[in-house]
Design an enzyme around this catalytic site. Structure first.
Site, PDB file in Angstrom:
ATOM      1  N   GLU A 165      -5.362  -9.274   0.199  1.00 55.04           N
ATOM      2  CA  GLU A 165      -5.888  -9.240   1.569  1.00 55.04           C
ATOM      3  C   GLU A 165      -7.396  -9.061   1.509  1.00 55.04           C
ATOM      4  OE1 GLU A 165      -4.262  -6.221   4.091  1.00 55.04           O
ATOM      5  OE2 GLU A 165      -2.181  -6.843   3.788  1.00 55.04           O
ATOM      6  N   GLU A 177       0.814  -1.214   0.000  1.00 55.56           N
ATOM      7  CA  GLU A 177       0.000   0.000   0.000  1.00 55.56           C
ATOM      8  C   GLU A 177       0.849   1.267   0.000  1.00 55.56           C
ATOM      9  OE1 GLU A 177      -2.966  -0.303   3.078  1.00 55.56           O
ATOM     10  OE2 GLU A 177      -3.911  -2.055   2.160  1.00 55.56           O
TER      11      GLU A 177
END
Length: 505
Positions: A269, A122
Site C-alpha cells: 500500500e 497490519e
C-alpha cells in the site's frame, strides 16, 4: 582489507536480491481495490474497467468469489487476502487452512492468476492479540498449497504497517520493534525459505504529516531536488531524493540486522489522499496527482533505492476507487484514483509508462456537469464559463448543433468541456465549484460534437506516432537495465573472487 571485505559483502547481498527479484515478476505498479464504495461496479464491469485501464496487478482485501471468477482467463494477477478475523481459525486447524485454500485458491487457479496470499493486514499494530497465531496460520496455508502443488506459483506473506520499524531515518540504523522480534524472525526465515516478499504498507504522506518542518513536502512527492535538499544517511553517505526510498531501505536495514539479505520488499500500500479536512491541508488533488504520477514513473524507471539500486520494489497504489462509505476523517474516503462511477478523480501525468492507467493526460478526457446538481447552481457555473471563462458557447445557441436537448445540464457540459480544452486540461480546470467532473466517455451525441472530440480527431496521427516512439524508449531502457544487472553479477563475482584470493594470501 576491511574496505574490500565490506564491498564484497554488499555486492554478495545485492546479487542475492537481484536473483530474488528475477525469481519474481519484473517491477510493476498495481492497485488495491477496497469495497466500501456506493454503487461499486459489479465484478464483470470491474474486470472490464481494469482491462480498459491496462491494470495488470490488483490486491483484494478478501477472496471475493465473484471477482475471482470474473478474472478468469484474463492476464490480471491478483493478491487475495485472509481477513484478520479468520486468522485464529486457520492458525488453529490444518483442516480449516486446507479448506480455505481449496475454496479460495485451488477452485480458481490457474484460470485466475492468483500470485500471493496476504494473511491478515497490519496484525502487529491493529490486532496484537492474535500475533501468536500469525505464523501457525501462514505455515498451515503453505502446507495446504504444497498439498495442492501450488506452493511454487503462489507466495504467502503478511502486510505490515511501516511503524513496526523503529528509528527509520537514517535507514542504516533502522530496526524492527523488538517487541515483535520473535515472530518477525520466524516470518523472515519463512519468507527466505519460500522466496516470498516482505509486504509493507508505506505512506510518505503520514511521514510528512508527522514530521512537518523536518521532512520537506518535495521529498515526499518525488519532486526533483537540489543536492542541498537531499536527505543524507550519515553512516553510509547515501543520498535520498524521496521518502519512499528511505522507507524501503529502512526495511532492508532492519532485515539485515537479523541476518536476512535475500528477501525483497513489496509495497502493498502507498498513496496520497486527494481531499481532507482542515487538519489535513496537504490532502489535495494536486499533491495526490503529483505523488502517484511520480511514483509510477519512479517504479517503471527501475531506479531501485540508494542502498539497493539493483532492485526495484513493486508497489500497489492505495487505491483504485474513493471509498465514500469510509468513516471520518474526510481523507479516509479520498485515496482513490477514480470515483465509483469510474471517472478519474484527477489526471495522472505518466507519459512514457506505456498504456498503464488510461486516465493519463496522453489519453482523451472530457469535462461535464455532474448529475443531481440543481439548475440554479449549474446556470451560475454556465454563465461564468461562457462569460469570464471565455469558453466557446456558440454551438449551444438556438438553432446550432448542440442546442438540443435544450436544458441547463447539456449546455453546461458543453461549456465546461470547451473551457477545459481551452486551458489545456490543466489541473483544477474541471471543477466549477464542485459541479463538474472529468470523464473518459465522449459526451458527443447526434450532430453535436464536443470540443474534446474535435481536438482529438485533429491530433490522432500525432498521438499514434508519439506512442510508437515511447515504446522504443521503454524497450531500450529495459535492455540497458538488464545489461546492468548482468554486469553487476560479473562484477560481484570478480570482487568476491579477488577478496577470497586476498584472504588466502
Amino acid at each position: 582489507m576491511a574496505v574490500v571485505r565490506l564491498l564484497s559483502l554488499f555486492l554478495f547481498s545485492a546479487a542475492l536480491l537481484v536473483k530474488a527479484q528475477q525469481d519474481n515478476d519484473e517491477p510493476y505498479v498495481g492497485v488495491n481495490i477496497g469495497t466500501d464504495v456506493s454503487n461499486l461496479l459489479n465484478p464483470a464491469q470491474l474486470v472490464s474497467f481494469l482491462q480498459q485501464q491496462k491494470v495488470t496487478h490488483i490486491r483484494l482485501y478478501d477472496a471475493d468469489p465473484d471477482i475471482l471468477k470474473s478474472l478468469s482467463k484474463t492476464k490480471i494477477r491478483v493478491i487475495i487476502s485472509v481477513p484478520n478475523n479468520q486468522i485464529l481459525g486457520i492458525g488453529s486447524s490444518n483442516t480449516t487452512a486446507a479448506n480455505w485454500v481449496n475454496k479460495n485458491v485451488a477452485a480458481y487457479y490457474p484460470d485466475t492468476l492468483i500470485t500471493a496470499i496476504a494473511v491478515g493486514d497490519e496484525i502487529f499494530t491493529t490486532v496484537p492479540s492474535i500475533i501468536s497465531m500469525l505464523m501457525p496460520a501462514i505455515e498451515s496455508l503453505y502446507s495446504a498449497l504444497v498439498a495442492s502443488n501450488l506452493h511454487n506459483q503462489i507466495k504467502i506473506s503478511t502486510p505490515h504497517a511501516a511503524n513496526i520499524i523503529l528509528d527509520p531515518f537514517p535507514p542504516s540504523q533502522a530496526y524492527f520493534n523488538e517487541t515483535f522480534s520473535p515472530v518477525i524472525v520466524q516470518l523472515l526465515k519463512f519468507l527466505s525459505r519460500t522466496k516470498s516478499p516482505l509486504m509493507m504498507n508505506m505512506y510518505p504522506y503520514y511521514v510528512f504529516m508527522q514530521n512537518k518542518g523536518v521532512v520537506p513536502i518535495d521529498n515526499s512527492l518525488f519532486k526533483p531536488l537540489t543536492p542541498a535538499k537531499e536527505m543524507v544517511d550519515p553512516n553510509t553517505l547515501l543520498h535520498y531524493t524521496n521518502v519512499l526510498d528511505a522507507m524501503i531501505d529502512s526495511a532492508y536495514s532492519s532485515m539485515k540486522n537479523l541476518n536476512v539479505s535475500d528477501v525483497i520488499v513489496l509495497v502493498t500500500e502507498t498513496g496520497w489522499p486527494s481531499k481532507g479536512d482542515s487538519k489535513e491541508p496537504y490532502a489535495t488533488i494536486d499533491n495526490a496527482d503529483t505523488y502517484n504520477s511520480n511514483l509510477i514513473k519512479h517504479i517503471l524507471d527501475r531506479s531501485g533505492t540508494p542502498f539497493h539500486p539493483e532492485v526495484t520494489s513493486s508497489v500497489y497504489i492505495y487505491e483504485l476507487f474513493n471509498e465514500d462509505l469510509r468513516a471520518s476523517p474526510i481523507s479516509e474516503a479520498n485515496w482513490g484514483l477514480f470515483y465509483a462511477n469510474s471517472t478519474p478523480v484527477y489526471l495522472l501525468h505518466v507519459s512514457g509508462s506505456g498504456e498503464f492507467l488510461a486516465n493519463d493526460t496522453t489519453n482523451q478526457t472530457y469535462c461535464v456537469a455532474m448529475d443531481g446538481v440543481d439548475g440554479k447552481t449549474l446556470q451560475s457555473a454556465l454563465d461564468w464559463a461562457c462569460g469570464p471563462g471565455r469558453a466557446n458557447c456558440s454551438e449551444i445557441q438556438p438553432g446550432e448543433s448542440c442546442y438540443l436537448p435544450n436544458n441547463v445540464k447539456n449546455h453546461a457540459s458543453y461549456a465546461f468541456d470547451s473551457y477545459y480544452e481551452k486551458t489545456g486540461r490543466s489541473a483544477g480546470s474541471c471543477d466549477f465549484k464542485g459541479v463538474a467532473l472529468i470523464t473518459t466517455t465522449d459526451p458527443s451525441h447526434g450532430v453535436c460534437v464536443f470540443p474534446g472530440s474535435k481536438i482529438i480527431s485533429n491530433r490522432t496521427d500525432t498521438v499514434v506516432n508519439s506512442t510508437n516512439a515511447t515504446s522504443g524508449v521503454d524497450r531500450s531502457r529495459f535492455i540497458k537495465t538488464r545489461a546492468f544487472e548482468e554486469g553487476l553479477h560479473l562484477f560481484a563475482g570478480l570482487v568476491i573472487g579477488v577478496t577470497f584470493y586476498l584472504f588466502i594470501l
